[in-house]
Design a protein around this motif. Structure first.
Motif, PDB file in Angstrom:
ATOM      1  N   VAL A 197       0.827  -1.206   0.000  1.00 22.11           N
ATOM      2  CA  VAL A 197       0.000   0.000   0.000  1.00 22.11           C
ATOM      3  C   VAL A 197       0.867   1.264   0.000  1.00 22.11           C
ATOM      4  CG1 VAL A 197      -1.741   1.306   1.284  1.00 22.11           C
ATOM      5  CG2 VAL A 197      -1.982  -1.157   1.000  1.00 22.11           C
ATOM      6  N   PRO A 198       1.936   1.325   0.813  1.00 24.65           N
ATOM      7  CA  PRO A 198       2.770   2.541   0.736  1.00 24.65           C
ATOM      8  C   PRO A 198       3.347   2.778  -0.666  1.00 24.65           C
ATOM      9  CG  PRO A 198       3.255   1.344   2.744  1.00 24.65           C
ATOM     10  CD  PRO A 198       2.349   0.463   1.925  1.00 24.65           C
ATOM     11  N   ASP A 199       3.687   1.702  -1.379  1.00 28.33           N
ATOM     12  CA  ASP A 199       4.182   1.874  -2.750  1.00 28.33           C
ATOM     13  C   ASP A 199       3.106   2.488  -3.630  1.00 28.33           C
ATOM     14  OD1 ASP A 199       6.656   0.793  -2.152  1.00 28.33           O
ATOM     15  OD2 ASP A 199       6.135  -1.209  -2.855  1.00 28.33           O
ATOM     16  N   LEU A 200       1.889   2.014  -3.503  1.00 24.95           N
ATOM     17  CA  LEU A 200       0.786   2.556  -4.307  1.00 24.95           C
ATOM     18  C   LEU A 200       0.517   4.010  -3.934  1.00 24.95           C
ATOM     19  CD1 LEU A 200      -1.671  -0.480  -4.269  1.00 24.95           C
ATOM     20  CD2 LEU A 200      -0.075   0.190  -6.079  1.00 24.95           C
ATOM     21  N   GLU A 201       0.594   4.327  -2.654  1.00 24.77           N
ATOM     22  CA  GLU A 201       0.401   5.717  -2.228  1.00 24.77           C
ATOM     23  C   GLU A 201       1.486   6.620  -2.798  1.00 24.77           C
ATOM     24  OE1 GLU A 201       0.292   5.181   2.004  1.00 24.77           O
ATOM     25  OE2 GLU A 201      -1.894   4.984   2.018  1.00 24.77           O
ATOM     26  N   ARG A 202       2.695   6.111  -2.888  1.00 26.88           N
ATOM     27  CA  ARG A 202       3.802   6.906  -3.444  1.00 26.88           C
ATOM     28  C   ARG A 202       3.563   7.223  -4.923  1.00 26.88           C
ATOM     29  NH1 ARG A 202       7.340   9.435  -0.990  1.00 26.88           N
ATOM     30  NH2 ARG A 202       9.166   8.735  -2.095  1.00 26.88           N
TER      31      ARG A 202
ATOM     32  N   LEU B 107       9.507   2.509  -8.443  1.00 21.26           N
ATOM     33  CA  LEU B 107       8.156   3.039  -8.607  1.00 21.26           C
ATOM     34  C   LEU B 107       7.762   3.120 -10.079  1.00 21.26           C
ATOM     35  CD1 LEU B 107       8.150   5.872  -5.920  1.00 21.26           C
ATOM     36  CD2 LEU B 107       6.980   3.661  -5.801  1.00 21.26           C
ATOM     37  N   LEU B 108       8.689   3.526 -10.927  1.00 22.12           N
ATOM     38  CA  LEU B 108       8.399   3.587 -12.364  1.00 22.12           C
ATOM     39  C   LEU B 108       8.128   2.195 -12.929  1.00 22.12           C
ATOM     40  CD1 LEU B 108      11.043   6.244 -13.409  1.00 22.12           C
ATOM     41  CD2 LEU B 108       8.553   6.522 -13.509  1.00 22.12           C
ATOM     42  N   ALA B 109       8.888   1.209 -12.481  1.00 16.06           N
ATOM     43  CA  ALA B 109       8.666  -0.167 -12.941  1.00 16.06           C
ATOM     44  C   ALA B 109       7.297  -0.665 -12.479  1.00 16.06           C
ATOM     45  CB  ALA B 109       9.777  -1.080 -12.427  1.00 16.06           C
ATOM     46  N   LEU B 110       6.924  -0.339 -11.248  1.00 15.53           N
ATOM     47  CA  LEU B 110       5.607  -0.728 -10.741  1.00 15.53           C
ATOM     48  C   LEU B 110       4.509  -0.064 -11.560  1.00 15.53           C
ATOM     49  CD1 LEU B 110       3.668  -1.988  -8.688  1.00 15.53           C
ATOM     50  CD2 LEU B 110       4.160  -0.045  -7.164  1.00 15.53           C
ATOM     51  N   MET B 111       4.666   1.227 -11.844  1.00 18.33           N
ATOM     52  CA  MET B 111       3.657   1.931 -12.631  1.00 18.33           C
ATOM     53  C   MET B 111       3.568   1.363 -14.038  1.00 18.33           C
ATOM     54  SD  MET B 111       1.396   4.156 -12.091  1.00 18.33           S
ATOM     55  CE  MET B 111       0.151   3.729 -13.285  1.00 18.33           C
TER      56      MET B 111
ATOM     57  N   LYS C 233      -4.499   0.669 -13.629  1.00 24.36           N
ATOM     58  CA  LYS C 233      -4.373   2.044 -13.135  1.00 24.36           C
ATOM     59  C   LYS C 233      -5.559   2.462 -12.267  1.00 24.36           C
ATOM     60  CE  LYS C 233      -2.004   5.200 -15.699  1.00 24.36           C
ATOM     61  NZ  LYS C 233      -1.732   6.101 -16.823  1.00 24.36           N
ATOM     62  N   SER C 234      -6.722   1.863 -12.501  1.00 28.48           N
ATOM     63  CA  SER C 234      -7.910   2.243 -11.723  1.00 28.48           C
ATOM     64  C   SER C 234      -7.769   1.880 -10.249  1.00 28.48           C
ATOM     65  CB  SER C 234      -9.161   1.597 -12.315  1.00 28.48           C
ATOM     66  OG  SER C 234      -9.077   0.186 -12.230  1.00 28.48           O
ATOM     67  N   LEU C 235      -6.841   0.990  -9.911  1.00 30.81           N
ATOM     68  CA  LEU C 235      -6.611   0.659  -8.504  1.00 30.81           C
ATOM     69  C   LEU C 235      -6.113   1.867  -7.711  1.00 30.81           C
ATOM     70  CD1 LEU C 235      -4.861  -2.826  -8.791  1.00 30.81           C
ATOM     71  CD2 LEU C 235      -7.215  -2.347  -8.102  1.00 30.81           C
ATOM     72  N   LEU C 236      -5.582   2.857  -8.415  1.00 28.90           N
ATOM     73  CA  LEU C 236      -5.061   4.050  -7.745  1.00 28.90           C
ATOM     74  C   LEU C 236      -6.139   5.092  -7.469  1.00 28.90           C
ATOM     75  CD1 LEU C 236      -1.768   4.451  -9.795  1.00 28.90           C
ATOM     76  CD2 LEU C 236      -2.052   3.411  -7.537  1.00 28.90           C
ATOM     77  N   ASP C 237      -7.314   4.949  -8.080  1.00 26.13           N
ATOM     78  CA  ASP C 237      -8.372   5.951  -7.917  1.00 26.13           C
ATOM     79  C   ASP C 237      -8.763   6.190  -6.459  1.00 26.13           C
ATOM     80  OD1 ASP C 237      -8.329   6.349 -10.619  1.00 26.13           O
ATOM     81  OD2 ASP C 237     -10.131   5.147 -11.025  1.00 26.13           O
ATOM     82  N   PRO C 238      -8.976   5.164  -5.639  1.00 23.28           N
ATOM     83  CA  PRO C 238      -9.321   5.439  -4.236  1.00 23.28           C
ATOM     84  C   PRO C 238      -8.222   6.193  -3.485  1.00 23.28           C
ATOM     85  CG  PRO C 238      -9.789   3.156  -4.778  1.00 23.28           C
ATOM     86  CD  PRO C 238      -9.035   3.751  -5.940  1.00 23.28           C
ATOM     87  N   LEU C 239      -6.978   5.961  -3.863  1.00 29.03           N
ATOM     88  CA  LEU C 239      -5.868   6.650  -3.203  1.00 29.03           C
ATOM     89  C   LEU C 239      -5.819   8.122  -3.606  1.00 29.03           C
ATOM     90  CD1 LEU C 239      -3.134   3.907  -3.580  1.00 29.03           C
ATOM     91  CD2 LEU C 239      -4.455   4.481  -1.546  1.00 29.03           C
ATOM     92  N   ARG C 240      -6.194   8.407  -4.830  1.00 30.68           N
ATOM     93  CA  ARG C 240      -6.228   9.793  -5.291  1.00 30.68           C
ATOM     94  C   ARG C 240      -7.303  10.574  -4.536  1.00 30.68           C
ATOM     95  NH1 ARG C 240      -3.860  10.704 -10.435  1.00 30.68           N
ATOM     96  NH2 ARG C 240      -3.314   8.808 -11.510  1.00 30.68           N
ATOM     97  N   LYS C 241      -8.430   9.946  -4.268  1.00 32.04           N
ATOM     98  CA  LYS C 241      -9.532  10.628  -3.596  1.00 32.04           C
ATOM     99  C   LYS C 241      -9.208  10.961  -2.156  1.00 32.04           C
ATOM    100  CE  LYS C 241     -12.883   8.649  -6.673  1.00 32.04           C
ATOM    101  NZ  LYS C 241     -13.790   7.575  -6.943  1.00 32.04           N
ATOM    102  N   ARG C 242      -8.260  10.226  -1.564  1.00 34.07           N
ATOM    103  CA  ARG C 242      -7.851  10.478  -0.185  1.00 34.07           C
ATOM    104  C   ARG C 242      -6.974  11.709  -0.080  1.00 34.07           C
ATOM    105  NH1 ARG C 242      -5.742   4.872   2.090  1.00 34.07           N
ATOM    106  NH2 ARG C 242      -4.016   6.250   2.429  1.00 34.07           N
ATOM    107  N   GLU C 243      -6.337  12.077  -1.173  1.00 37.52           N
ATOM    108  CA  GLU C 243      -5.399  13.216  -1.153  1.00 37.52           C
ATOM    109  C   GLU C 243      -6.159  14.527  -1.065  1.00 37.52           C
ATOM    110  OE1 GLU C 243      -2.071  12.838  -0.886  1.00 37.52           O
ATOM    111  OE2 GLU C 243      -2.627  10.769  -0.704  1.00 37.52           O
TER     112      GLU C 243
END
Length: 71
Positions: free
Chosen positions: A3-8, A48-52, A61-71
């Motif tokens: 999760v911290p990687d995804l948040e980054r 991080l670039l390799a993960l992305m 990429k849609s897995l990141l949408d909930p994390l964006r809404k938290r920002e």
């Protein structure tokens, strides 16, 4: 991957190049593909670039949408 990687991905910006200042999560697929061919930089940024790249390539990429809404 954690999760911290995804948040980054939604908080760290690209520090150089054509897309300097853009969130890693917002980098275009063609640029991530180019980086994969040329070689990712060393260290956390490269990781991080390799993960992305993997997420973009596999349509996740849609897995990141909930994390964006938290920002």
């Amino acid at each position: 991957m954690s999760v911290p990687d995804l948040e980054r991905l939604v908080t760290v910006t690209m520090p150089f190049g054509k897309y300097k200042g853009r969130l890693i999560a917002d980098l275009p697929g063609h640029y991530l593909n180019w980086l994969a061919r040329e070689g990712f930089p060393r260290g956390e940024l490269g990781r991080l670039l390799a993960l992305m790249h993997e997420m973009d390539h596999n349509g996740l990429k849609s897995l990141l949408d909930p994390l964006r809404k938290r920002e």
